[in-house]
Design an enzyme around this catalytic site. Sequence first.
Site, PDB file in Angstrom:
ATOM      1  N   TYR A  92      -1.765  -8.460  -1.751  1.00 14.26           N
ATOM      2  CA  TYR A  92      -2.030  -7.023  -1.171  1.00 14.26           C
ATOM      3  C   TYR A  92      -3.404  -6.585  -1.711  1.00 14.26           C
ATOM      4  O   TYR A  92      -4.132  -5.916  -0.931  1.00 14.26           O
ATOM      5  CB  TYR A  92      -0.953  -5.872  -1.687  1.00 14.26           C
ATOM      6  CG  TYR A  92      -1.148  -4.544  -1.088  1.00 14.26           C
ATOM      7  CD1 TYR A  92      -0.741  -4.425   0.180  1.00 14.26           C
ATOM      8  CD2 TYR A  92      -1.466  -3.625  -2.070  1.00 14.26           C
ATOM      9  CE1 TYR A  92      -0.608  -3.023   0.613  1.00 14.26           C
ATOM     10  CE2 TYR A  92      -1.419  -2.180  -1.299  1.00 14.26           C
ATOM     11  CZ  TYR A  92      -1.159  -1.859  -0.142  1.00 14.26           C
ATOM     12  OH  TYR A  92      -1.310  -0.747   0.690  1.00 14.26           O
TER      13      TYR A  92
ATOM     14  N   LYS B 234      -6.613  -5.751   0.679  1.00 15.13           N
ATOM     15  CA  LYS B 234      -7.005  -4.393   0.562  1.00 15.13           C
ATOM     16  C   LYS B 234      -8.556  -4.541   0.228  1.00 15.13           C
ATOM     17  O   LYS B 234      -9.239  -3.872   0.562  1.00 15.13           O
ATOM     18  CB  LYS B 234      -6.440  -3.510  -0.059  1.00 15.13           C
ATOM     19  CG  LYS B 234      -4.817  -3.117   0.538  1.00 15.13           C
ATOM     20  CD  LYS B 234      -4.891  -2.287   1.865  1.00 15.13           C
ATOM     21  CE  LYS B 234      -3.806  -2.182   2.251  1.00 15.13           C
ATOM     22  NZ  LYS B 234      -3.885  -1.302   3.826  1.00 15.13           N
TER      23      LYS B 234
HETATM   24  P1  NAD Z   1       5.022   2.688   6.420  1.00 14.89           P
HETATM   25  O1  NAD Z   1       5.583   1.627   5.910  1.00 14.89           O
HETATM   26  O2  NAD Z   1       5.467   3.896   6.197  1.00 14.89           O
HETATM   27  O3  NAD Z   1       4.189   2.428   7.777  1.00 14.89           O
HETATM   28  C1  NAD Z   1       3.424   1.415   8.084  1.00 14.89           C
HETATM   29  C2  NAD Z   1       3.712   1.259   9.523  1.00 14.89           C
HETATM   30  O4  NAD Z   1       2.991   0.112  10.105  1.00 14.89           O
HETATM   31  C3  NAD Z   1       5.131   1.250  10.075  1.00 14.89           C
HETATM   32  O5  NAD Z   1       5.464   1.945  11.099  1.00 14.89           O
HETATM   33  C4  NAD Z   1       5.238  -0.353  10.531  1.00 14.89           C
HETATM   34  O6  NAD Z   1       6.134  -0.495  11.528  1.00 14.89           O
HETATM   35  C5  NAD Z   1       3.821  -0.666  10.846  1.00 14.89           C
HETATM   36  N1  NAD Z   1       3.217  -1.852  11.073  1.00 14.89           N
HETATM   37  C6  NAD Z   1       3.517  -2.973   9.986  1.00 14.89           C
HETATM   38  N2  NAD Z   1       3.082  -4.173  10.346  1.00 14.89           N
HETATM   39  C7  NAD Z   1       2.587  -4.023  11.662  1.00 14.89           C
HETATM   40  C8  NAD Z   1       2.113  -4.950  12.615  1.00 14.89           C
HETATM   41  N3  NAD Z   1       1.852  -6.036  12.203  1.00 14.89           N
HETATM   42  N4  NAD Z   1       1.671  -4.396  13.725  1.00 14.89           N
HETATM   43  C9  NAD Z   1       1.781  -2.858  14.109  1.00 14.89           C
HETATM   44  N5  NAD Z   1       2.311  -2.258  13.146  1.00 14.89           N
HETATM   45  C10 NAD Z   1       2.965  -2.553  12.083  1.00 14.89           C
HETATM   46  O7  NAD Z   1       3.831   2.600   5.005  1.00 14.89           O
HETATM   47  P2  NAD Z   1       2.622   3.462   4.842  1.00 14.89           P
HETATM   48  O8  NAD Z   1       2.522   3.632   3.457  1.00 14.89           O
HETATM   49  O9  NAD Z   1       2.369   4.976   5.817  1.00 14.89           O
HETATM   50  O10 NAD Z   1       1.309   2.348   5.185  1.00 14.89           O
HETATM   51  C11 NAD Z   1       0.151   2.961   5.887  1.00 14.89           C
HETATM   52  C12 NAD Z   1      -0.971   2.230   5.374  1.00 14.89           C
HETATM   53  O11 NAD Z   1      -1.147   2.688   4.293  1.00 14.89           O
HETATM   54  C13 NAD Z   1      -0.791   0.697   5.159  1.00 14.89           C
HETATM   55  O12 NAD Z   1      -1.947   0.102   5.468  1.00 14.89           O
HETATM   56  C14 NAD Z   1      -0.694   0.549   3.675  1.00 14.89           C
HETATM   57  O13 NAD Z   1      -1.118  -0.617   3.201  1.00 14.89           O
HETATM   58  C15 NAD Z   1      -1.399   1.675   3.185  1.00 14.89           C
HETATM   59  N6  NAD Z   1      -1.248   2.378   1.621  1.00 14.89           N
HETATM   60  C16 NAD Z   1      -0.121   2.689   1.682  1.00 14.89           C
HETATM   61  C17 NAD Z   1       0.014   3.134   0.142  1.00 14.89           C
HETATM   62  C18 NAD Z   1       1.384   3.930  -0.301  1.00 14.89           C
HETATM   63  O14 NAD Z   1       1.735   4.142  -1.744  1.00 14.89           O
HETATM   64  N7  NAD Z   1       2.232   4.078   0.719  1.00 14.89           N
HETATM   65  C19 NAD Z   1      -0.957   3.479  -0.694  1.00 14.89           C
HETATM   66  C20 NAD Z   1      -2.233   3.093  -0.138  1.00 14.89           C
HETATM   67  C21 NAD Z   1      -2.171   2.555   0.973  1.00 14.89           C
HETATM   68  C1  HBR Z   2       0.918   1.382  -4.727  1.00  6.86           C
HETATM   69  C2  HBR Z   2      -0.101   1.591  -3.821  1.00  6.86           C
HETATM   70  O1  HBR Z   2      -1.313   1.352  -4.071  1.00  6.86           O
HETATM   71  C3  HBR Z   2      -0.118   1.077  -2.427  1.00  6.86           C
HETATM   72  C4  HBR Z   2       1.365   0.411  -1.964  1.00  6.86           C
HETATM   73  O2  HBR Z   2      -1.073   0.868  -1.896  1.00  6.86           O
END
Ligand code: NAD
Ligand code: HBR
Length: 254
Positions: A152, A156
């Site tokens: 990850y 990222k």
């Molecule tokens: P989430 O799991 O709620 O949403 C992610 C969405 O992406 C889901 O609807 C899933 O079906 C879709 N997805 C996954 N793989 C896919 C693919 N190959 N093609 C199309 N769609 C796909 O998670 P989230 O936390 O809302 O994640 C959104 C973004 O935020 C991601 O890039 C994640 O890495 C990033 N992020 C999350 C966090 C956190 O703490 N939740 C922190 C920093 C960054």
């Molecule tokens: C934990 C947080 O940094 C994320 C899933 O991106």
Amino acid sequence: MHRFEGKVVIVTGAGSGMGEATARRFSREGASVVLADYDRDSVERVASELPADRTMVQVVDVSSSGPVNAMVEATVSRFGKLDVIVNNAGVHESGEPEEITDERWRKVMSVDADGVFFGCRAAIPHLEKTGGSIINTASVSGTGGDWGMSPYNAAKGAVVNLTRALALDLGKKGIRVNSVCPSLTRTAMTEDMLEDGQLVARFKQRIPLGRVCEPDEVAAVIAFLASDDASFITGANIPVDGGVSASNGQPGQG
Ligand code: NAD
Ligand code: HBR
């Protein structure tokens, strides 16, 4: 606010979490929104609650370039143009490096890094016509390392530097490219982490604002970056992290 009336926006990963919040935000502000996700049920559920005449669903796996290209073409064919793409779809894997199989490594890199590049590349000719912008969802995990998240962090980190590189290459075309870098946010991705009370307490010790981020708080920053208010911002990886990145990593006292 109606900053996006007449604008056309693609949001990937729109079926859940930050992508859902972002799609709802752009729609509320007047945009025509293309909700893309590989989970048909979830993305159709979100879309069903938005105005039908300016909402479109695309069931697409962003880890392959063909379907991503088709998603962009379908958008332009339905709405006539593209103003903003939010490359947000992502997956997360954790474990010690020795536990990361080839498949788990490829899964994270193919969705979180390849998928972002494919979305950016497909959008360029259309964004050049509209003077549009790209917003990628990176993470604080793209600006520093975490324990037990090596794939990850690698993916990222790629998004963070891709954002900078594309800002250089696309500035002359009038396209801005930025990312958001959230810390722990309340979504499906982090459900397991948030159920672990001791882990959440340790996270809160490192977050100056003392709480987890909510998806709407990320959506608001994405909308700002897409708006004219951010007209001179490009190549920026904006922390949405309650102050996590303000620390040099040393623990607090007391
Ligand atoms: P989430 O799991 O709620 O949403 C992610 C969405 O992406 C889901 O609807 C899933 O079906 C879709 N997805 C996954 N793989 C896919 C693919 N190959 N093609 C199309 N769609 C796909 O998670 P989230 O936390 O809302 O994640 C959104 C973004 O935020 C991601 O890039 C994640 O890495 C990033 N992020 C999350 C966090 C956190 O703490 N939740 C922190 C920093 C960054
Ligand atoms: C934990 C947080 O940094 C994320 C899933 O991106």
